[in-house]
Design an enzyme around this catalytic site. Sequence first.
Site, short mmCIF file in Angstrom:
data_model
loop_
_atom_site.label_atom_id
_atom_site.label_comp_id
_atom_site.label_asym_id
_atom_site.label_seq_id
_atom_site.Cartn_x
_atom_site.Cartn_y
_atom_site.Cartn_z
N HIS A 60 0.86 -1.19 0.00
CA HIS A 60 0.00 0.00 0.00
C HIS A 60 0.89 1.24 0.00
CE1 HIS A 60 0.82 1.00 4.19
NE2 HIS A 60 0.68 -0.28 4.47
N GLU A 110 -2.21 -7.00 7.09
CA GLU A 110 -0.93 -6.91 7.80
C GLU A 110 -0.99 -7.82 9.02
OE1 GLU A 110 2.23 -6.73 8.33
OE2 GLU A 110 2.45 -4.63 7.72
#
Length: 173
Positions: free
Chosen positions: A10, A79
């Site tokens: 990201h 994550e």
Amino acid sequence: MTVKLIYETHSTTLDNEQGIATGWLPGRLSEAGLREAAGLGVRRREVDIVFSSDLRRAVQTVEAAGLTVPHFLDWRLRECNYGSLNGSPRKALEPRAERVHTPFPGGQSYWEVMELTRSFLEDLKRWHDGKVVLVVAHSANRWSLDHLLDSRASLEDLVAAPFEWRPGWVYEV
């Protein structure tokens, strides 16, 4: 046939700029991150489909990229859950190599993230053979991909190494 998997982290978040380990918190792109996401959209026009983590910062990266192909969210691409350390200073996670098999307090281990990434890859091979797939996720997923797709890379070494951004990683699955 194989899947060509293009992996991108990201774009830069406000937390990244402040040295915060966001973990399972949503996060939000910074102004620099929005510019980076636009660049991702320019360099990744050839993809057939996009998968991303369902955490806001990954979704926002794909949205700001402006790609016109289907975009699917997959929670397995999140994550690592740092548990009680989500939102802490990045240094609070050190030494990360100790968390490969031992979960963060109230969270996950990197091995658990790797197993979720493995599950995602199995589905990718089953349903998207012959496609060019863009995945937008987080550092723990990239370490997992490197470990799973390059047997020479130990997960302990990968999580201990400093993260160096680059415009994507390409794998054959």
